[in-house]
Design an enzyme around this catalytic site. Structure first.
Site, PDB file in Angstrom:
ATOM      1  N   LYS A 312      38.896  33.126 -38.036  1.00  0.00           N
ATOM      2  CA  LYS A 312      38.623  32.452 -36.770  1.00  0.00           C
ATOM      3  C   LYS A 312      39.836  32.558 -35.844  1.00  0.00           C
ATOM      4  CE  LYS A 312      35.744  28.653 -38.590  1.00  0.00           C
ATOM      5  NZ  LYS A 312      34.540  28.820 -37.755  1.00  0.00           N
ATOM      6  N   ARG A 386      26.354  28.430 -45.287  1.00  0.00           N
ATOM      7  CA  ARG A 386      24.996  28.687 -45.775  1.00  0.00           C
ATOM      8  C   ARG A 386      24.998  29.226 -47.201  1.00  0.00           C
ATOM      9  NH1 ARG A 386      23.757  32.662 -40.949  1.00  0.00           N
ATOM     10  NH2 ARG A 386      25.170  31.118 -40.054  1.00  0.00           N
TER      11      ARG A 386
END
Length: 537
Positions: A312, A386
């Site tokens: 990120k 996820r």
């Protein structure tokens, strides 16, 4: 797939390597060294978890229930609070009288949300407080007030919230509690903080469900505290400890899986967390009668997310201590359900990991075999939530409960679509969705339903695995993430059960009843729905 399921079954048959060899009552596993943990906020501390002292963050909120609320015995000496709608001069005049109207106008009090006007009484004493609630449509409007008032005891004399007296009283009491929250445990106290409590205390209004109100405030404070902690303080073991505190408090059963058993039985949880020096784990908690309807809660517990090898940028990484907001919120919801003694067979699953960077980190284009046997091509290592949810959902799906609810700070796409304060709701159950949305509006805990649009399922196709984790198109990211998760709850859906996925931010700007910081969105609405559906024991 059959062989893979057999491997998973053999893993489940072996003893987990951490904490307990099988489900066991936690009071035998965790010894109290001091304090009396009667309720969250009761002031207990110093609990031992195995050979490790539990961190005090799990048991000591900065503002306790005994400070926030008081019983009716104190009503005689309490300062009256009058809730008035914006522009309702007649109501103000009835409260203060003609002579004091000039004073109120001089204070520029008009009844706007969060406005207060202290009314002078006899001999220089405070006669009461006018509190603005705007048009009365915000159930948590009173939550703006507690931190603005001087310390002391207050009672609500009139309400401008709308609705029945019972709903008004409950909303006011809950809003007061939620608005009293603060998180300053890493700051040195100022001179103003020394001495007696600075909390404004509320006399419980008549007709309020005291047990339920306190349970919800406790649950919300638990979740907020966990989210607000920095990642160097809130790691996998500390999040596990929070679940252990919960199990102790409610005499629930705890099981924690880590190490080789996690690697073989829950390979995607392990893959996400293996690069961290703080190992991943799966925490499981059970409570309630086995004969009661089965409800399973699953919460994403990524204690910090660097993004992995698809790292990120700094601005996006800065708030990532909140990436365990799903697990924190599930802990808060579970506490509220158990404290209110709902008639359910509750199971809580918390996949916990830190998404770090090291030589053994999982990579984009890796193919992982999930617990269910579905192979997953990794599209981006920053879509790790996820993956850990998928293994936990597969475990939940094996029991085919009536309801599976998962909560996760999952996608930036959700925040682009709905912002900080409006969670996205995905479900296969239209009736459930409508009811949950109604409870959300009524409780000041709204959400917005997003579609499980089948037309986007081809976006998850992979040329080398059963599915891609992300797909290749930068479109509809919240929807494709939900469609990915749906692949791991097929048996529950086939059996007629309901699956609910909440994609939310886990953070809020300052709003009524919701101070800026970590926030457990949707648990008020979900609790109200589950209480209505199942009732109490």
């Amino acid at each position: 797939a059959g062989a893979r399921r057999g491997v998973a079954a053999s893993v489940r048959g072996r003893a987990p390597c951490h904490v307990a060899s099988r489900f066991a009552s936690l009071p035998r596993k965790i010894g109290h060294t001091r304090g009396n943990y009667g309720s969250y906020g009761g002031g207990g501390s110093g609990y031992m978890y195995g050979n490790r002292q539990m961190s005090t963050l799990a048991v000591n909120p900065e503002v306790t229930l005994s400070e926030i609320y008081t019983d009716n015995k104190a009503a005689g000496d309490a300062t009256p609070v009058y809730l008035v709608k914006k522009g309702d001069e007649d109501a103000i005049k009835n409260i203060v009288g003609d002579n004091a109207m000039a004073f109120v106008k001089a204070c520029k009090f008009e009844g706007g949300a969060g406005q207060i006007c202290v009314i002078p009484g006899e001999n220089g004493q405070v006669g009461g407080v006018l509190v603005g609630v705007d048009d009365g449509s915000e159930p948590l409007s009173l939550g703006l007030i507690p931190t603005k008032l001087a310390s002391g005891t207050y009672k609500i004399e009139s309400s401008g919230l709308g609705g029945t007296p019972a709903t008004e009283a409950n909303a006011a009491a809950l809003a007061w509690g939620l608005g009293s929250y603060k998180f300053q445990r890493h700051k040195k106290p100022s001179d103003d903080d020394a001495g007696e409590s600075k909390v404004a205390s509320l006399v419980f209004p008549e007709g309020v469900d005291e047990v339920q109100t306190k349970a919800m405030v406790q649950g919300m404070f638990m979740a907020r505290d966990l989210i607000n902690q920095p990642a160097n303080v809130m790691g996998p073991i500390e999040l596990e400890e929070a679940a252990a505190v919960l199990s102790t408090l409610h005499n629930a059963k705890l099981n924690v899986i880590s190490g080789p058993e996690l690697e073989s039985g829950y390979p995607m949880i392990y893959a996400v967390g293996r690069a961290s020096t703080r190992p991943p784990r799966l925490v499981e908690l059970r409570w309630g009668p086995e004969s009661a309807p089965k409800v399973t809660l699953v919460g994403k517990g990524v204690v910090f997310d660097t993004g992995g090898l698809n790292i990120k940028p700094g601005s996006a990484m800065l708030p990532m201590k909140k990436d365990m907001g799903g697990a924190a919120s599930i802990i808060g919801l579970a506490h509220t359900l158990m404290a209110s003694k709902l008639n359910i067979n509750l199971r809580v699953l918390l996949p916990i990991a830190e998404n770090s960077i090291a030589g053994n980190a999982f990579r984009p284009s890796d193919v992982l075999t999930s617990r269910s046997g579905i192979t997953v091509e990794i599209g981006n290592t920053d879509a790790e939530g996820r993956l850990i949810l998928a293994d936990a959902l597969s475990l939940a799906d094996e029991e085919k409960p009536e309801i599976i609810i998962d909560m996760a700070t999952l996608t930036g796409a959700h925040r682009v679509a709905l912002g900080w304060d409006l969670p996205g709701l995905f479900t296969n159950d239209d009736t459930l969705a409508n009811s949950v949305l109604q409870h959300g509006e009524a409780s000041g805990d709204p959400m917005w339903r997003l579609p499980l649009y089948k037309g986007y399922e081809p976006m998850l196709k992979s040329k080398v695995a059963d599915t891609s984790s992300t797909g290749t198109k930068p479109l509809a990211g919240a929807i494709t993430a939900a469609l990915f998760l749906k692949k791991f709850v097929p048996e529950t859906i086939k059996a007629g059960g309901s699956w609910v996925h909440i994609d939310f931010a886990g953070w809020t700007d300052a709003r009524p009843g919701r101070p800026e910081g970590g926030e457990a969105h949707t648990i008020q609405a979900l609790f109200a729905y589950l209480q209505e559906r199942y009732g109490s024991q």
